[in-house]
Every structure is written in structure tokens, then in C-alpha cells.
Enzyme design. Structure first.
Site, PDB file in Angstrom:
ATOM      1  CE  LYS A 166      42.487  38.513  45.354  1.00 28.68           C
ATOM      2  NZ  LYS A 166      41.334  38.361  44.474  1.00 28.68           N
ATOM      3  CG  HIS A 285      38.871  41.764  35.967  1.00 32.96           C
ATOM      4  ND1 HIS A 285      37.848  40.846  35.884  1.00 32.96           N
ATOM      5  CD2 HIS A 285      39.821  41.195  36.738  1.00 32.96           C
ATOM      6  CE1 HIS A 285      38.177  39.763  36.580  1.00 32.96           C
ATOM      7  NE2 HIS A 285      39.364  39.943  37.101  1.00 32.96           N
TER       8      HIS A 285
END
EC number: 4.1.1.39
Length: 455
Positions: A166, A285
């Protein structure tokens, strides 16, 4: 009378067969049906069977050119849902010949393609599928599976640790690579591209791949452990996706990643085949899953999407946490976690498993727990998911007050402490916090993490 009898007819006359014995080769589906007021459940269940197999709304003369009895889906059992008004579970059996071999895409087009907009139904949810052995055997499945992955990585007897880098959007490739290096150097096994990181103007895919590979090799050399970074190969076309996977292979990295729902099953299966042929692990994902599986009475349960992924191919898949920021109920989650990992899973309605599923030695998939988890969750995660899992801490690593590497150290220490405690026979459920506290006494990084995120 000559010819055929034209006109609209009740589905239940043809497609509701309560005394029907299902075949071992049938694909079985459990639908949660909410009929419109006034529509009997038998008609609703039969309508689902018809519309998702051979039926159409009226009699057509070409029906006479085929054997309906051989090809029709049959609604073979209906039961009311306990505690819900006007909801039923309709069980439908589909003959195997209705499906193309080795195509998850075709399986879904047939079973859920048309029938969900059906007028006679208020809502419809596919709760579970039983894939017969004969059909499972037409799929390659996961490129490598759990055992081969452990052998490639040389990591045994514990869950693997990951971290999503992130901020997910906006970093340059070089800074991104730096964050990757710090996390891996600190003690994580994997770092991960966020699912939305593809190839945007601020960071093109080739630059990211290069810097991440550099980070990986540096961390590997310094720690003596094999490291990986899930390079997201998801792209706008299948050709571009494969091009990215080829580049990853040329760099010699161990693993790539794909968003299987937004990318689509056809693309995913192509990528899985490439990964097996070229020795790449494949991390999956599930972006977009909540669009499909969040509603309790309409859509598809995630366990169906998970089964489909095991057929299509993937070595890791995100599967909720039971403890973090994203929802997940423990028994139900464990139900589909076992469906991903085990070779044989017994029917167990308390865990949401409607059918016994035999995977006939198809490789297993590692469930990935991620979303709002941190060091205090480690004992629970270790206990719930066991060794065959990947625990992913994004903010739980990068949010550490001293930086990324200490964040990684804190997670690794917490994990090793939990695994050791479990192996010594301690009870993680009741002593979890105690175990973390003890470990933090000799790990300042862990102590700092414990301060930031309160138990």
C-alpha cells in the site's frame, strides 16, 4: 393427432421428477429459490431446471428431433428453508453431456447464464454444486497445488506470510520495489500487487516487474529464504496478460497473480495452463466476488466461485478471514476452505456443504486470509486456518510505527510464536493473547505492533 401439441405448458410436467435417481455423472446444483407470490415451489424449481438446460417457454417442433429425456435438467428434490418464509432449496441434476469438457465458462453459462432474471422467481441463489468425477477429470486444475508449492519454496509446517503493498495506487515503480524489499527482508514470504495495480500511467507493468524482481533477489540473498512477489498479470486482453506472464517467467520470479472474476474464467484457465507449463505459481484475487455473493437470497455463494476456481486453476485464493474487516462466518468459511484444500469433502449442511465432493486428486488451493488483520489476530488465524494457508497483512505490516521491515518482523515473530505454542500443545483459542504478550517481551518490533493495534 398429427404433429406436435403447440402452446405454453407447465414446466413441472416435464422437469419436476421427485422420484428421479441422480446419476454419478450428473452435475448437481442446490438453488435457493424464492418464488413470486402464487407460484408453487415445484413449478419454480422445475422452471429453474428447464431454463438452465433444454427448456424454452413454449413447445417447439425441433424438440421432436432430440431426446429430451436424455438431455433435460431435472428438479429432483425440493425442501423448505428452515426459518425463512417462502424460500426453498431446489436440487437440480444436469446430465453431463450438456457441458463442454474443461470449460468453467460453459458450465456457468449453462447453469447460471439465463435463469436468474426469470419472471416466476423473486430471487434465486446458487448455493452449491457437485462436480462429478468424470467432469473434474477434464480440468487441469491448479497449476501446482499445495505440496508442490511447499517444495518449491522449501517452507513447511507453518502458514505462509504475505503483505499487500500500500498505498495501492500512486507509488512509482522504484519506491514500490523498495517497499517490497523491506517487507521480504523483514521476514515475510510474499508481497502482493494490489488487485487494482495493472499497468497505469504512474507505474507501467514492465517497470514494476523489474524493480520487484530486484527487490526479491536482494531479500533472498540476505535472508537465505525463498521469497515471492505476486506480480499482477491481469490485463485488458488475454494476449497482453500472457505477455506479462512470459516476462515474469523470464525474470525468474516464482509467482504471478490474476483477478479471476474481472479477468474472466477463460482468461484464467489460459493463464493457469501457461503457469503449469512454465513453473510459475498462480495467486488468485477474487475482486468483484461480493457483487455476486453478498446477497443472502440472490446470486451465487462464494463456495461455488471457489470450486470453479479450483477447476479453472489457481494456487492461492482469497477466502475471507473470519476475524478482520471483511465479513465471513467461521463454519461457512471453513467449509469452503476445506473444499479448496482437501481431496474429499463430506456433505455437511451446518458448514453450508450441500453435496459430498470428490476432487479425484486434483491439486489443492491455499486459502488466503486478508483484510484488516494484525498481530493480535495471529493465534486465531493459526488455529482457524491451520498450516496450509497464506496470512496476508497489508496495513498490519506497513502500518507499523517503525516502518515496513519492523512490521514484517513483528508478524513473523508472532506467527512463529503461535506455531511453536501450538506444537507444544497449548490452546491458541484461550491462551492466544498470552502467547503474543510473551513473545513481545523479547521482540521490540512485536511489542510496538501490539501497542498500535489493541487486542
Amino acid at each position: 393427432s398429427v404433429g406436435f401439441k403447440a402452446g405454453v405448458k407447465d414446466y413441472k410436467l416435464t422437469y419436476y421428477t421427485p422420484d428421479n435417481q441422480t446419476k454419478d455423472t450428473d452435475i448437481l446444483a442446490a438453488f435457493r429459490v424464492t418464488p413470486q407470490p402464487g407460484v408453487p415451489p415445484e413449478e419454480a424449481g422445475a422452471a429453474v431446471a428447464a431454463e438452465s438446460s433444454t427448456g424454452t417457454w413454449t413447445t417447439v417442433w425441433t424438440d421432436g428431433l432430440t431426446s429430451l429425456d436424455r438431455y433435460k435438467g431435472r428438479c429432483y428434490h425440493i425442501e423448505p428453508v428452515a426459518g425463512e418464509e417462502n424460500q426453498f432449496i431446489a436440487y437440480v441434476a444436469y446430465p453431463l453431456d450438456l457441458f463442454e469438457e474443461g470449460s468453467v465458462t460453459n458450465m456457468f453459462t449453462s447453469i447460471v447464464g439465463n435463469v436468474f432474471g426469470f419472471k416466476a422467481l423473486r430471487a434465486l441463489r446458487l448455493e452449491d454444486l457437485r462436480i462429478p468425477n468424470a467432469y473434474v477429470k477434464t480440468f487441469q486444475g491448479p497449476p501446482h497445488g499445495i505440496q508442490v508449492e511447499r517444495d518449491k519454496l522449501n517452507k513447511y509446517g507453518r502458514p505462509l506470510l504475505g503483505c499487500t503493498i500500500k498505498p495501492k495506487l500512486g507509488l512509482s515503480a522504484k519506491n514500490y520495489g523498495r517497499a517490497v524489499y523491506e517487507c521480504l527482508r523483514g521476514g515475510l514470504d510474499f508481497t502482493k500487487d494490489d488487485e487494482n495495480v495493472n499497468s497505469q500511467p504512474f507505474m507501467r507493468w514492465r517497470d514494476r516487474f523489474l524493480f520487484c524482481a530486484e527487490a526479491l533477489y536482494k531479500a533472498q540473498a540476505e535472508t537465505g529464504e525463498i521469497k515471492g512477489h505476486y506480480l499482477n498479470a491481469t490485463a485488458g486482453t488475454c494476449e497482453e496478460m500472457i505477455k506479462r506472464a512470459v516476462f515474469a517467467r523470464e525474470l525468474g520470479v516464482p509467482i504471478v497473480m490474476h483477478d479471476y472474476l474481472t479477468g474472466g474464467f477463460t482468461a484464467n484457465t489460459s493463464l493457469a495452463h501457461y503457469c503449469r507449463d512454465n513453473g510459475l505459481l498462480l495467486h488468485i484475487h477474487r475482486a468483484m466476488h461480493a457483487v455476486i455473493d453478498r446477497q443472502k437470497n440472490h446470486g451465487m455463494h462464494f463456495r461455488v466461485l471457489a470450486k470453479a476456481l479450483r477447476l479453472s486453476g489457481g494456487d492461492h485464493i482469497h477466502s475471507g478471514t473470519v476475524v478482520g474487516k471483511l465479513e465471513g462466518e467461521r463454519e461457512i468459511t471453513l467449509g469452503f476452505v476445506d473444499l479448496l484444500r482437501d481431496d474429499f469433502v463430506e456433505k455437511d449442511r451446518s458448514r453450508g456443504i450441500y453435496f459430498t465432493q470428490d476432487w479425484v486428486s486434483l491439486p489443492g488451493v491455499l486459502p488466503v486470509a486478508s483484510g484488516g488483520i494484525h498481530v493480535w489476530h495471529m493465534p486465531a488465524l493459526t488455529e482457524i486456518f491451520g498450516d496450509d494457508s497464506v496470512l496476508q497483512f497489508g496495513g498490519g505490516t506497513l502500518g507499523h510505527p517503525w516502518g515496513n521491515a519492523p512490521g514484517a518482523v513483528a508478524n513473523r515473530v508472532a506467527l512463529e510464536a503461535c506455531v511453536q505454542a501450538r506444537n507444544e500443545g497449548r490452546d491458541l483459542a484461550s491462551e492466544g493473547n498470552q502467547i503474543i504478550r510473551e513473545a513481545s517481551k523479547w521482540s521490540p518490533e512485536l511489542a510496538a505492533a501490539c501497542e498500535v493495534w489493541k487486542e
